[in-house]
Motif scaffolding. Structure first.
Motif, PDB file in Angstrom:
ATOM      1  N   LEU A   1      -1.978   5.405   0.958  1.00  0.00           N
ATOM      2  CA  LEU A   1      -2.239   4.057   1.459  1.00  0.00           C
ATOM      3  C   LEU A   1      -3.094   4.092   2.722  1.00  0.00           C
ATOM      4  CD1 LEU A   1       1.253   2.432   0.786  1.00  0.00           C
ATOM      5  CD2 LEU A   1      -0.894   2.041  -0.455  1.00  0.00           C
ATOM      6  N   SER A   2      -2.949   5.145   3.533  1.00  0.00           N
ATOM      7  CA  SER A   2      -3.816   5.280   4.708  1.00  0.00           C
ATOM      8  C   SER A   2      -5.269   5.431   4.265  1.00  0.00           C
ATOM      9  CB  SER A   2      -3.387   6.480   5.553  1.00  0.00           C
ATOM     10  OG  SER A   2      -2.098   6.259   6.110  1.00  0.00           O
ATOM     11  N   GLN A   3      -5.456   6.271   3.229  1.00  0.00           N
ATOM     12  CA  GLN A   3      -6.813   6.446   2.715  1.00  0.00           C
ATOM     13  C   GLN A   3      -7.360   5.140   2.107  1.00  0.00           C
ATOM     14  OE1 GLN A   3      -8.824   9.124   2.981  1.00  0.00           O
ATOM     15  NE2 GLN A   3      -7.233   9.965   4.314  1.00  0.00           N
ATOM     16  N   LEU A   4      -6.423   4.411   1.413  1.00  0.00           N
ATOM     17  CA  LEU A   4      -6.827   3.123   0.828  1.00  0.00           C
ATOM     18  C   LEU A   4      -7.253   2.147   1.910  1.00  0.00           C
ATOM     19  CD1 LEU A   4      -7.095   1.231  -1.601  1.00  0.00           C
ATOM     20  CD2 LEU A   4      -4.665   0.652  -1.326  1.00  0.00           C
ATOM     21  N   THR A   5      -6.505   2.171   3.014  1.00  0.00           N
ATOM     22  CA  THR A   5      -6.835   1.251   4.096  1.00  0.00           C
ATOM     23  C   THR A   5      -8.188   1.605   4.714  1.00  0.00           C
ATOM     24  OG1 THR A   5      -4.490   0.996   4.576  1.00  0.00           O
ATOM     25  CG2 THR A   5      -6.033   0.276   6.272  1.00  0.00           C
ATOM     26  N   LEU A   6      -8.377   2.963   4.880  1.00  0.00           N
ATOM     27  CA  LEU A   6      -9.686   3.380   5.398  1.00  0.00           C
ATOM     28  C   LEU A   6     -10.807   2.959   4.447  1.00  0.00           C
ATOM     29  CD1 LEU A   6      -8.831   6.973   6.735  1.00  0.00           C
ATOM     30  CD2 LEU A   6      -9.351   4.931   8.089  1.00  0.00           C
ATOM     31  N   LEU A   7     -10.537   3.096   3.134  1.00  0.00           N
ATOM     32  CA  LEU A   7     -11.533   2.706   2.141  1.00  0.00           C
ATOM     33  C   LEU A   7     -11.832   1.201   2.219  1.00  0.00           C
ATOM     34  CD1 LEU A   7     -13.329   3.472  -0.249  1.00  0.00           C
ATOM     35  CD2 LEU A   7     -11.356   3.109  -1.759  1.00  0.00           C
ATOM     36  N   ILE A   8     -10.767   0.433   2.426  1.00  0.00           N
ATOM     37  CA  ILE A   8     -10.963  -1.024   2.560  1.00  0.00           C
ATOM     38  C   ILE A   8     -11.843  -1.321   3.776  1.00  0.00           C
ATOM     39  CG2 ILE A   8      -9.794  -3.202   3.069  1.00  0.00           C
ATOM     40  CD1 ILE A   8      -7.401  -2.131   1.440  1.00  0.00           C
ATOM     41  N   GLY A   9     -11.581  -0.566   4.883  1.00  0.00           N
ATOM     42  CA  GLY A   9     -12.384  -0.739   6.075  1.00  0.00           C
ATOM     43  C   GLY A   9     -13.844  -0.398   5.832  1.00  0.00           C
ATOM     44  N   GLU A  10     -14.044   0.728   5.086  1.00  0.00           N
ATOM     45  CA  GLU A  10     -15.422   1.125   4.798  1.00  0.00           C
ATOM     46  C   GLU A  10     -16.113   0.098   3.895  1.00  0.00           C
ATOM     47  OE1 GLU A  10     -15.139   5.009   3.174  1.00  0.00           O
ATOM     48  OE2 GLU A  10     -14.648   5.973   5.081  1.00  0.00           O
ATOM     49  N   MET A  11     -15.315  -0.430   2.929  1.00  0.00           N
ATOM     50  CA  MET A  11     -15.885  -1.497   2.088  1.00  0.00           C
ATOM     51  C   MET A  11     -16.303  -2.694   2.960  1.00  0.00           C
ATOM     52  SD  MET A  11     -13.162  -1.453  -1.064  1.00  0.00           S
ATOM     53  CE  MET A  11     -13.708  -3.059  -1.624  1.00  0.00           C
ATOM     54  N   GLY A  12     -15.465  -2.984   3.936  1.00  0.00           N
ATOM     55  CA  GLY A  12     -15.797  -4.098   4.831  1.00  0.00           C
ATOM     56  C   GLY A  12     -17.028  -3.801   5.660  1.00  0.00           C
ATOM     57  N   LEU A  13     -17.158  -2.502   6.077  1.00  0.00           N
ATOM     58  CA  LEU A  13     -18.316  -2.116   6.880  1.00  0.00           C
ATOM     59  C   LEU A  13     -19.602  -2.291   6.072  1.00  0.00           C
ATOM     60  CD1 LEU A  13     -19.497  -0.926   9.455  1.00  0.00           C
ATOM     61  CD2 LEU A  13     -19.078   1.367   8.514  1.00  0.00           C
ATOM     62  N   VAL A  14     -19.524  -1.845   4.779  1.00  0.00           N
ATOM     63  CA  VAL A  14     -20.693  -2.020   3.913  1.00  0.00           C
ATOM     64  C   VAL A  14     -21.009  -3.506   3.746  1.00  0.00           C
ATOM     65  CG1 VAL A  14     -21.582  -1.707   1.584  1.00  0.00           C
ATOM     66  CG2 VAL A  14     -20.334   0.152   2.700  1.00  0.00           C
ATOM     67  N   GLY A  15     -19.918  -4.280   3.535  1.00  0.00           N
ATOM     68  CA  GLY A  15     -20.116  -5.722   3.390  1.00  0.00           C
ATOM     69  C   GLY A  15     -20.698  -6.331   4.645  1.00  0.00           C
ATOM     70  N   LEU A  16     -20.205  -5.852   5.805  1.00  0.00           N
ATOM     71  CA  LEU A  16     -20.716  -6.377   7.066  1.00  0.00           C
ATOM     72  C   LEU A  16     -22.184  -6.039   7.255  1.00  0.00           C
ATOM     73  CD1 LEU A  16     -20.139  -7.785   9.748  1.00  0.00           C
ATOM     74  CD2 LEU A  16     -19.463  -5.568  10.689  1.00  0.00           C
ATOM     75  N   GLN A  17     -22.545  -4.795   6.873  1.00  0.00           N
ATOM     76  CA  GLN A  17     -23.949  -4.398   6.992  1.00  0.00           C
ATOM     77  C   GLN A  17     -24.834  -5.222   6.062  1.00  0.00           C
ATOM     78  OE1 GLN A  17     -23.653  -0.206   6.185  1.00  0.00           O
ATOM     79  NE2 GLN A  17     -23.306   0.344   8.346  1.00  0.00           N
TER      80      GLN A  17
END
Length: 661
Positions: free
Chosen positions: A156-172
């Motif tokens: 779940l920690s990795q999933l959360t990091l992945l969600i964050g990275e997805m958000g970063l891509v979305g933000l970019q």
């Protein structure tokens, strides 16, 4: 971070993924934003939603668990696991983008070991839960060992990091889109500014307080101000109070009711001159419901000046239109009057309304209908029509003759008509006179025929037989008888001369020949030749200047010169008769003169001598019939000229006459 987590992460896709996770693990999940708003919720246990969260006391335990989880996340821990006072275990993971937390991911409502039933029974009894239902809800809560929990935490920690990275891509992606949108907006703004600045009329945009937000170059020019002096202002101080009140009142009206307004107003510019402007204002709203006013200005001062000058011209024309005696109108090729002047009412007797209510062909005489239609057809083909005549019916049923001049202009016809009824009546009378004159001339011709044949024959017989009587009985007649015979013969001869002269007088107009170009010198020569014997006998001297060419009747002009020269010889003085013919040209005609040195004529007889049978002397003094000068006058009148004389008794006479060039 300015962006909300829902704007940069695909919430619906993540919700689908967590629903599948719940099916596999029987653990509930949730995603909350920083304000605690639940964005995703899957597999929440009944023991929590139907018991712990709805009871006031147990809900406090839930809130305490939430607070502990949130506080520990803020302290920088990768996750926080907490067993609440209600016996359930929850875990919270921070969702970070660029090391900034944008939300929280939760799993929970599970047990880390087999439940202590006595604890939960006591809790059911303590808080008033239905024990059977409460324990049944407890049986549905998954039991996960510490080892399995640890594995889940890593996942779940990795999933959360992945969600964050997805958000970063979305933000970019969002930032890139924003950058592109900004670039497009800047280009659009430049394009828009170029468009509105290319417009010749001033253009502006105002907010709902009438403050100017956008203006073009033409707007700055008309107010003689820079953009920095205009943007954000109402320009209230740059116009007169009356103009300001009018501008703001119309702005407010358009912003309230949303109806487009077009208005003419006065604008006093900075040089103090007033200009007449036409303003066009309309309202529009943006996606947030903010109201704006967009408008344009057109300087119509020159147009207004031209309109005023045109109105003055129209007023003058209308004044002229109303006083002209002729009938003026504007009609169309469909047969309708468009405009009439008052002369129509005076001439035909109808009111203006009666005239305008019917096609103009309704007033036309039936016999003139087809010719009138033919004329309208020509006008429809853009062919002007001059001097067309027809008859129009008056209100009293009579008809008036109208003479038209018309000119087309597209489907319109501009026409002027003159009432020629009186002229037509005069023409009818004149035609009657012409017919009467023709009949009179015919009768005169008949008389001339009789005079030249039937009347002269008895005269010849009287003269002949009287002379035979004298010859046969000469020795038997006394002196008185011989005198009587001479009187009879002389009277017959003079009667024959009189008839011949009268016949010639009548034939000046009835037997005249066609006019041709003539050499007047040649004409004069013929007249002199006809008088050769008399000129030789009296030793008269006849001279002339160079004479011009004229157009006339050759035989009549020979007779004219012959009569005038014969008169000069007849009425000569005791000395040698000198006669001179000359001519000089005037504008449009030649003026001839026949001058002699004879006995002259007293002024009181200047007119009388041109009358037929008028004599100033006895036949003993000067023989003749008194017709010669009357013939001269009639010849000159046939040639459209004049004849007159100047004379002094004892010094001679000059006859003048004119012949047109």
């Amino acid at each position: 971070m300015e962006k909300h987590i829902s704007e940069i992460i695909d919430i619906s896709g993540l919700n689908l993924l967590l629903e599948k996770y719940t099916v596999l693990t029987h653990m509930g999940t949730a995603v909350l934003d920083l304000e605690g708003k639940v964005l995703i919720a899957t597999g929440w246990q009944d023991i929590c939603t139907k018991f712990h969260r709805i009871n006031k006391d147990t809900c406090k335990n839930c809130v305490e668990s939430d607070t502990s989880l949130a506080n520990n996340i803020k302290s920088g821990m990768p996750f926080n696991m907490y067993k609440c006072l209600n016996g359930m275990t929850d875990v919270a993971f921070p969702i970070k983008i660029n090391n900034e937390q944008v939300g929280t991911f939760f799993i929970g409502q599970f047990l880390s070991e087999k439940p202590d039933l006595d604890f939960f029974k006591k809790q059911a009894h303590k808080y008033g839960f239905d024990e059977e239902k409460y324990l049944k809800a407890l049986s549905n809560v998954p039991v996960i060992s510490d080892e399995d929990v640890k594995k889940s935490m890593d996942f779940l920690s990795q999933l959360t990091l992945l969600i964050g990275e997805m958000g970063l891509v979305g933000l970019q992606l969002i930032e890139n889109e924003l950058l592109k949108a900004k670039e497009i907006a800047e280009k659009s703004e430049i394009f828009l500014n170029n468009i509105i600045n290319s417009m010749g009329d001033p253009v502006f945009v105002k907010d709902d307080q009438s403050r100017l937000l956008i203006v073009n170059d033409a707007f700055c020019k008309i107010f003689d101000l820079g953009r920095s002096d205009i943007i954000g202002k109402t320009l209230a101080e740059d116009v007169t109070p009356e103009e300001r009140e009018s501008f703001l009142r119309i702005d407010k009206q358009v912003l309230i009711d949303g109806k487009e307004n077009i208005n003419e107003e006065l604008l006093t510019v900075r040089d103090g001159q007033s200009r007449t402007i036409s303003t066009r204002k309309t309202r529009f709203s943006d996606n947030n419901g903010n109201k704006f006013l967009v408008g344009s200005i057109r300087d119509i001062s020159d147009l207004k000046g031209a309109e005023e000058a045109l109105q003055a011209k129209i007023k003058d024309l209308n004044g002229f239109f109303s006083v002209v005696l002729d009938l003026l109108c504007i009609a169309d090729t469909d047969g309708n009057f468009r405009l009439l002047n008052p002369a129509w009412e005076k001439t035909l007797g109808y009111t203006m309304e009666e005239l305008m209510a019917k096609p103009f062909l309704d007033f036309t005489h039936p016999d003139d209908l087809q010719p009138t239609l033919d004329v309208v057809s020509k006008l429809a083909s853009q062919e002007a029509v001059i001097c067309f005549v027809n008859r129009y019916r008056c209100k009293d049923g009579t008809y008036r003759w109208l003479e038209w001049q018309s000119a087309p202009s597209g489907k319109l016809i501009y026409a002027a008509a003159r009432d020629i009824t009186d002229r037509k009546l005069m023409e009818e009378k004149l035609n009657k006179y012409v017919i009467d004159l023709k009949r009179s001339n015919e009768e005169l011709e008949q008389f001339a025929y009789v005079a030249s044949h039937d009347l002269q024959e008895p005269l010849r017989m009287v003269s002949s037989f009287t002379q035979l009587l004298e010859q046969k009985y000469s020795d038997k007649l006394d002196t008185d008888a011989h005198d009587f015979i001479h009187f009879a013969v002389d009277g017959a001869n003079r009667m024959q001369m009189l008839i011949n002269d009268l016949l010639e007088f009548s034939r000046v107009t009835t037997r005249g020949k066609e006019f041709i170009k003539l050499d007047t010198s040649s004409v004069l020569g013929q007249a002199i030749n006809n008088l050769h014997a008399k000129i030789t006998e009296t030793c008269a001297i006849v001279t002339s200047d160079d004479l011009p060419f004229v157009v006339g009747d050759e035989s009549q002009l020979i007779r004219l010169f012959q009569n005038l020269i014969d008169n000069a010889i007849k009425f000569r003085s005791e000395g040698t008769s000198i006669i001179h013919i000359s001519c000089h040209s005037e504008a449009g005609y030649h003026q001839f003169s026949v001058k002699d040195n004879g006995i002259g004529i007293a002024p009181q007889y200047f007119e009388r001598i041109f009358q037929i049978f008028q004599r100033l002397h006895t036949k003993v003094q000067y023989p003749g019939t008194g017709v010669g000068l009357a013939i001269c006058k009639r010849i000159i009148e046939r040639h459209n000229g004049k004849i007159w004389l100047e004379s002094e008794v004892g010094k001679g006479t000059t006859f003048y006459f004119t012949i047109n060039k």
